[in-house]
Write a protein that holds these residues in place. Structure first.
Motif: not given
Length: 273
Positions: A39-56
């Motif tokens: 999912r992170i790759q599909r969104l074009g994000l570079g890391s789990f940290e960026e994804y955490l920031q998004l869902i927070s």
């Protein structure tokens, strides 16, 4: 793809627990990594940290809900754990109630709710229950509820349904829809779905309560022990005394303060207080 650090795993786990009560032990780190990485790759994000920031963040575009779906969706199919349905059939055939209300408390894609609907429709046709029967399915996921409401399934998911029952209650897809099955309209009108967080208070009771039968199967695995106890006791407030309560057969002992009588693996009766 960047790896999931221990620190970020802990933060994701804390977010899930604080928001909706899901509990992920350290041993679940590989699961979280494998479920979220595509999912992170599909969104074009570079890391789990960026994804955490998004869902927070409150303005996440529904991504927190997507993360919940990815971390909790398991295989489901019609008439899973058939011994539970056999017990329900025997109980209702013996009691012959005029009214039957059922709650599928973690309904996922609706397989459990529509399996129960098939059973109740057949019992009514045989004169073993009255015409006043209904089923409520709830889940925290909008996505699975939308799918459940459409009532369209791959035929493989109904592999345990006898051909005669399939013919009575289902529509077989043809052409572009070959390999798909839709639950018939007479059953669909008896089953209602709605969103519910099992970790939140149930204000004013649920439509149809008190229920005669409640399913809470294969969801307690996502909660820590204190949350499990709170969820089970909260759910059981919606079950009438003498009603039937089901969890997954592999989920072990029921953690709750509400008195229950053991009927079979994963099957209980609420003791009248």
């Amino acid at each position: 793809m960047a790896t999931l650090s221990d620190r970020t795993f802990t933060q994701i786990a804390e977010l899930m627990h604080g928001s909706i009560g899901l509990s992920f032990a350290p041993s679940k780190k590989p699961l979280i990594s494998s479920r979220l990485a595509p999912r992170i790759q599909r969104l074009g994000l570079g890391s789990f940290e960026e994804y955490l920031q998004l869902i927070s963040t409150p303005d996440d575009g529904g991504e927190f809900q997507m993360a919940v779906d990815l971390l909790t969706t398991n295989e489901t199919y019609f008439f899973r754990e058939p011994a539970h349905f056999e017990l329900i059939e025997a109980e209702l055939a013996r009691e012959r109630p005029r009214r039957v209300a059922v709650w599928s408390a973690a309904s996922s894609f609706g397989d459990e709710a529509y399996s129960t609907a098939m059973l109740l429709a057949d019992l009514h046709q045989r004169g073993q229950i009255g015409s006043d029967w209904s089923i409520l399915g709830t889940d925290i996921s909008d996505r699975v509820l939308h799918s459940a409401s459409s009532a369209i399934y791959p035929a493989e998911r109904l592999r345990q349904v006898p051909p005669e029952r399939l013919k009575r209650h289902c529509l077989k897809g043809e052409g572009e829809s070959e390999g798909l099955v839709q639950i018939g309209p007479k059953l669909r009108e008896r089953v209602k779905f709605g969103q519910l967080n099992l970790c939140a208070a149930i204000e004013g009771g649920l439509p149809g309560a008190p229920f005669d039968i409640v399913f809470l199967r294969n969801v307690l695995i996502y909660f820590d022990p204190p949350t499990k106890r709170a969820v089970v006791d909260r759910v059981l407030t919606q079950l009438r005394p003498g009603g039937l309560f089901f969890i997954g057969t592999a989920e072990g002992r029921v953690p709750c303060d509400t008195p229950l009588q053991v009927l079979a693996p994963g099957a209980f009766r609420k003791v009248a207080g």
